[in-house]
Motif scaffolding. Structure first.
Motif, short mmCIF file in Angstrom:
data_model
loop_
_atom_site.label_atom_id
_atom_site.label_comp_id
_atom_site.label_asym_id
_atom_site.label_seq_id
_atom_site.Cartn_x
_atom_site.Cartn_y
_atom_site.Cartn_z
N ASN A 63 0.84 -1.19 0.00
CA ASN A 63 0.00 0.00 0.00
C ASN A 63 0.89 1.25 0.00
N PRO A 64 0.36 2.38 -0.46
CA PRO A 64 1.17 3.60 -0.58
C PRO A 64 1.82 4.06 0.72
N GLU A 65 1.11 3.96 1.83
CA GLU A 65 1.68 4.40 3.10
C GLU A 65 2.87 3.52 3.51
N GLU A 66 2.75 2.23 3.27
CA GLU A 66 3.85 1.31 3.58
C GLU A 66 5.06 1.63 2.70
N GLN A 67 4.81 1.91 1.43
CA GLN A 67 5.90 2.26 0.51
C GLN A 67 6.57 3.57 0.94
N GLN A 68 5.77 4.53 1.38
CA GLN A 68 6.31 5.80 1.88
C GLN A 68 7.23 5.54 3.07
N ASN A 69 6.78 4.67 3.99
CA ASN A 69 7.59 4.35 5.16
C ASN A 69 8.89 3.67 4.77
N ARG A 70 8.83 2.79 3.79
CA ARG A 70 10.05 2.12 3.33
C ARG A 70 11.03 3.12 2.72
N VAL A 71 10.51 4.00 1.88
CA VAL A 71 11.37 5.01 1.26
C VAL A 71 12.00 5.90 2.32
N PHE A 72 11.19 6.36 3.26
CA PHE A 72 11.70 7.23 4.33
C PHE A 72 12.78 6.49 5.13
N ASN A 73 12.53 5.23 5.45
CA ASN A 73 13.51 4.43 6.20
C ASN A 73 14.82 4.31 5.43
N LEU A 74 14.74 4.00 4.15
CA LEU A 74 15.95 3.85 3.35
C LEU A 74 16.76 5.14 3.27
N LEU A 75 16.08 6.25 3.00
CA LEU A 75 16.79 7.50 2.80
C LEU A 75 17.23 8.14 4.11
N TYR A 76 16.38 8.12 5.12
CA TYR A 76 16.72 8.80 6.37
C TYR A 76 17.50 7.91 7.33
N HIS A 77 16.97 6.74 7.63
CA HIS A 77 17.60 5.88 8.63
C HIS A 77 18.81 5.13 8.10
N ARG A 78 18.75 4.74 6.83
CA ARG A 78 19.85 3.95 6.26
C ARG A 78 20.87 4.82 5.52
N GLY A 79 20.50 6.05 5.18
CA GLY A 79 21.44 6.94 4.50
C GLY A 79 21.70 6.57 3.06
N ILE A 80 20.74 5.92 2.43
CA ILE A 80 20.88 5.49 1.03
C ILE A 80 20.39 6.62 0.12
N ASN A 81 21.02 6.77 -1.04
CA ASN A 81 20.57 7.82 -1.97
C ASN A 81 19.33 7.35 -2.74
N SER A 82 18.70 8.27 -3.42
CA SER A 82 17.44 7.99 -4.12
C SER A 82 17.58 6.91 -5.18
N GLU A 83 18.67 6.94 -5.91
CA GLU A 83 18.88 5.97 -6.99
C GLU A 83 19.00 4.55 -6.43
N HIS A 84 19.75 4.40 -5.34
CA HIS A 84 19.91 3.09 -4.73
C HIS A 84 18.59 2.60 -4.15
N ALA A 85 17.85 3.49 -3.51
CA ALA A 85 16.54 3.12 -2.96
C ALA A 85 15.60 2.68 -4.07
N ALA A 86 15.62 3.39 -5.19
CA ALA A 86 14.76 3.03 -6.32
C ALA A 86 15.07 1.61 -6.82
N SER A 87 16.37 1.30 -6.92
CA SER A 87 16.73 -0.04 -7.40
C SER A 87 16.34 -1.13 -6.39
N LEU A 88 16.48 -0.83 -5.10
CA LEU A 88 16.10 -1.81 -4.08
C LEU A 88 14.60 -2.07 -4.05
N LEU A 89 13.82 -1.03 -4.31
CA LEU A 89 12.36 -1.15 -4.23
C LEU A 89 11.71 -1.42 -5.59
#
Length: 145
Positions: free
Chosen positions: A95-121
């Motif tokens: 669901n969109p909210e879960e995806q938002q949480n995953r993106v936020f976690n990757l970028l903020y908590h894990r320190g991953i850049n947008s491109e890497h997060a996009a490939s992971l998700l």
């Protein structure tokens, strides 16, 4: 530093949670927590337990040390998304909210850049940025409640 035990008792659980989300390993998180408090001890002259910004400063130190640990040991971050591969392959199951949480976690908590997060998700960079904007907007709305 007379108030050092106060800093530990009050903030160790919060710092441990933050560190654990970054390194994804309990033993390593404990080690980073110890390093965090050693760092604070070394800079004790600038820490005051009654200071409202002390948690922010401590979180910054903990995050910095956790990311340094990740750089020194890249194998620590095995599961970036908190999901299994079957879920990642099926975007419609998330669901969109879960995806938002995953993106936020990757970028903020894990320190991953947008491109890497996009490939992971398995989504586009534009979708990552859109989900991040919505996650931040939702956080702001929750704060106002």
């Amino acid at each position: 530093m007379a108030g050092f035990h106060i800093l530990y008792d009050k903030y160790a659980p919060v710092l441990m949670g933050c560190i654990h989300r970054i390194v994804n390993n309990h033993n390593v998180a404990e080690s980073v927590l110890v390093k965090t408090y050693v760092h604070i001890w070394d800079q004790q002259a600038s820490f005051y337990p009654e200071d409202a910004a002390v948690l922010s400063r401590m979180m910054g130190i903990a995050r910095k040390l956790a990311f340094e640990e990740i750089k020194a040991n890249p194998g620590l971050q095995q599961d970036f998304t908190g999901s299994n591969q079957k879920e990642a392959d099926s975007k419609s199951a998330i669901n969109p909210e879960e995806q938002q949480n995953r993106v936020f976690n990757l970028l903020y908590h894990r320190g991953i850049n947008s491109e890497h997060a996009a490939s992971l998700l398995n989504i586009t960079v534009e979708e990552v940025k859109s989900h991040l904007r919505m996650a931040v907007k939702n956080l702001k709305n929750k704060e106002q409640c």
